[in-house]
Design an enzyme around this catalytic site. Structure first.
Site, PDB file in Angstrom:
ATOM      1  CB  SER A 149     -78.266-103.089  61.388  1.00  0.00           C
ATOM      2  OG  SER A 149     -78.084-102.889  59.997  1.00  0.00           O
ATOM      3  CE  LYS A 150     -70.176-103.071  61.435  1.00  0.00           C
ATOM      4  NZ  LYS A 150     -69.717-102.460  60.214  1.00  0.00           N
ATOM      5  NE  ARG A 151     -75.026-106.578  58.175  1.00  0.00           N
ATOM      6  CZ  ARG A 151     -76.190-107.148  58.450  1.00  0.00           C
ATOM      7  NH1 ARG A 151     -77.139-107.170  57.555  1.00  0.00           N
ATOM      8  NH2 ARG A 151     -76.404-107.720  59.617  1.00  0.00           N
TER       9      ARG A 151
ATOM     10  CG  ASP B 290     -71.064-100.081  57.456  1.00  0.00           C
ATOM     11  OD1 ASP B 290     -70.741 -99.114  58.163  1.00  0.00           O
ATOM     12  OD2 ASP B 290     -70.846-101.274  57.758  1.00  0.00           O
TER      13      ASP B 290
END
Ligand code: GLU
Length: 509
Positions: free
Chosen positions: A265-267, A270
């Protein structure tokens, strides 16, 4: 294939384009091009609550950067316009009505409060599913339970309604997936999905089937997360158009977190410090910018290559593929069933390989911009290209050209004296003084001549060149890095070489 191959990418414009989305595009694109077919991009924006300003333009920018040019789309036009579902709203209702007429769908007038009550009731009964399906529909406010006159009365009175598909229980829906083989869906696990919403907009389920039919799509490859929706789509195909004209499906494996634990995921990006989106995405709501592969310095060739091998290979050891080779070798049936772990170090390796493989002219402009944004004006194109040739072996991401090459344009900001000082002595000092004298008088200035004179002076002073080359490198570069030291001196020129040696000598105690 007798019929012309037509594939589609059908994104909802809701935000940044995840690398899994680009891989979906890529596999569709490769298949289409391999079979001389068409690649269509259709914007699926029927869920207005999820619409995000700028997301559609961003998707097309990403496709352009990746070299995945659609044959038909909102931007490129085509025979099946409009390619944006919100502009096709009037088309869908007739299909929903046709399903109602044939008994495969029904009007449902339930209010949000009634639906909530239904879920509460199911919860108190301890039901494992809270879905609107054959268990509950005969106790709800819909045209299956109401008398025909009652339904007509509600419709005439303008009562808000949705149209739901009627899923028959205890049935199996057989289906062949090009990657997963034969699959049998149990209809007991499928709910009566809404097809047409109260605002007259179709849901994704109805629109995707109607448009795939009207746009003559022959093959639909999409992410594994859509597999649970497949039975609804197959039933819609069966009831509306016939299974013989249904596209062939393939559900692509997920791209997993580096540790293999769930979908990337994008998380995760990050958290672990790598991009997950193709290009920088600026959220219009929060103004937060999420980094993309392009902006951190990936080449599109490398990005495409690394995505292609996330879940596919050609059965050999080959890892580096150009788009042309991918088009030639890609085979949807060779795509793996299991998820593919994303490894950022491996992704960078691909970029490094492509930096080495491509001519520097190919990515010159981007490197020039990086230098200029760091305050180095590029006035001589050939000089930067020469520097790029010298350092490309050492670059993994495009900004590395700046860190590896800025000293070719200006003196290093700091000199690692600590790396010279401990082994420094008078003999070395005298060597460099003599070297300066010789090089100052030198009329020829190229790497080979500089190396010859350097070695001669070292030999005359009975010094080993190996012990002198590191100090020279640090004088010219500032630290222990860079290409061949005589190449550096030859490239930066006489004046810069002499000034840098003199400057460092003045710092050594
Ligand atoms: N609109 C869907 C999405 O956002 C498309 C899924 C499909 O390809 O059927 O991904």
């Amino acid at each position: 294939m007798s019929q012309k191959v037509r594939v589609r990418f059908a994104p909802s414009p809701t935000g940044g384009l995840h690398l899994g989305g680009v891989r979906t595009v890529l596999f569709n694109y490769l298949f289409a091009k391999k079979h001389s077919g068409d690649f269509i991009v259709r914007i699926e924006d029927t869920d207005q609550s999820r619409f995000v300003v700028g997301a559609e333009t961003y998707i097309f920018d990403c496709l352009k950067w990746c070299g995945l040019t659609p044959d038909e789309s909102v931007v490129h036009g085509g025979p099946y316009t409009p390619y944006r579902q919100s502009e096709r709203k009037v088309i869908y209702r007739q299909y929903a009505e046709q399903l109602v007429k044939n008994g495969h769908a029904y009007y449902a007038f339930d209010t949000p409060a009634e639906l909530e009550k239904m879920r509460e009731l199911l919860k108190t009964k301890g039901s494992s599913s809270l879905q609107y399906d054959h268990h509950v529909r005969m106790s709800m406010n819909n045209s299956l339970r109401l008398l025909a006159e009652e339904t007509q009365h509600l419709l005439d009175a303008g009562t808000p309604y949705v149209i739901r598909i009627k899923i028959l229980p205890n049935d199996f829906i057989p289906f062949k997936d090009l990657i997963r083989g034969d699959i049998n869906f149990d209809t007991n696990t499928v709910d009566d999905k809404v097809l047409l919403k109260a605002d007259g907009m179709p849901t994704y389920h109805l629109a995707v089937v109607v448009d795939d039919f009207l746009m003559k799509i022959t093959h639909a490859f999409r992410g594994e997360e859509w597999l649970p929706s497949a039975p609804v789509h197959i039933l819609l195909w069966k009831h509306l158009f016939g299974l013989d004209v249904m596209p062939q499906w393939a559900h692509l494996p997920l791209i997993l977190k580096p540790d293999g634990n769930g979908k990337l995921s994008k998380r995760d990006g990050d958290r672990l410090g790598f991009p997950v989106y193709a290009m920088d995405w600026s959220d219009p709501g929060t103004n937060e910018i999420t980094k993309g592969f392009k902006e951190i310095g990936f080449l599109p060739e490398a990005f495409i290559n690394l995505l292609a091998v996330l879940g596919w290979n050609d059965g050999t050891e080959q890892e580096i593929f150009s788009m042309e080779e991918l088009i030639e070798k890609f085979n949807i049936e060779k795509v793996h069933k299991g998820g593919a772990k994303f490894d950022f170090e491996k992704a960078k390796w691909f970029n490094h390989e492509w930096i080495k493989k491509l001519a520097v002219a190919h990515y010159y402009q981007r490197v020039k911009n990086i230098f200029e944004s760091n305050g180095i004006d590029i006035t001589d194109e050939n000089y930067l290209k020469k520097v790029m040739e010298l350092v490309k072996e050492r670059c993994t991401l495009l900004p590395d050209f700046y860190t590896q090459g800025s000293f070719f344009f200006r003196a290093p900001v700091s000199i690692d004296i600590a790396a010279i000082q401990p082994k420094w002595d008078d003999k070395k000092n005298l060597f460099f003084i003599e070297l300066l004298k010789t090089w100052e008088l030198s009329t020829l200035w190229d790497a080979t001549d500089l190396e010859v004179s350097f070695r001669e002076i070292a030999a005359a002073n009975q010094l080993k060149t190996g012990e002198l080359m590191l100090p020279l490198r640090i004088m010219l570069v500032g630290g222990k890095f860079g290409p061949g030291v005589f190449e550096i001196a030859g490239t930066i020129g006489k004046e810069a070489t002499i000034t840098r040696i003199e400057h460092t000598l003045s710092l050594i105690e």
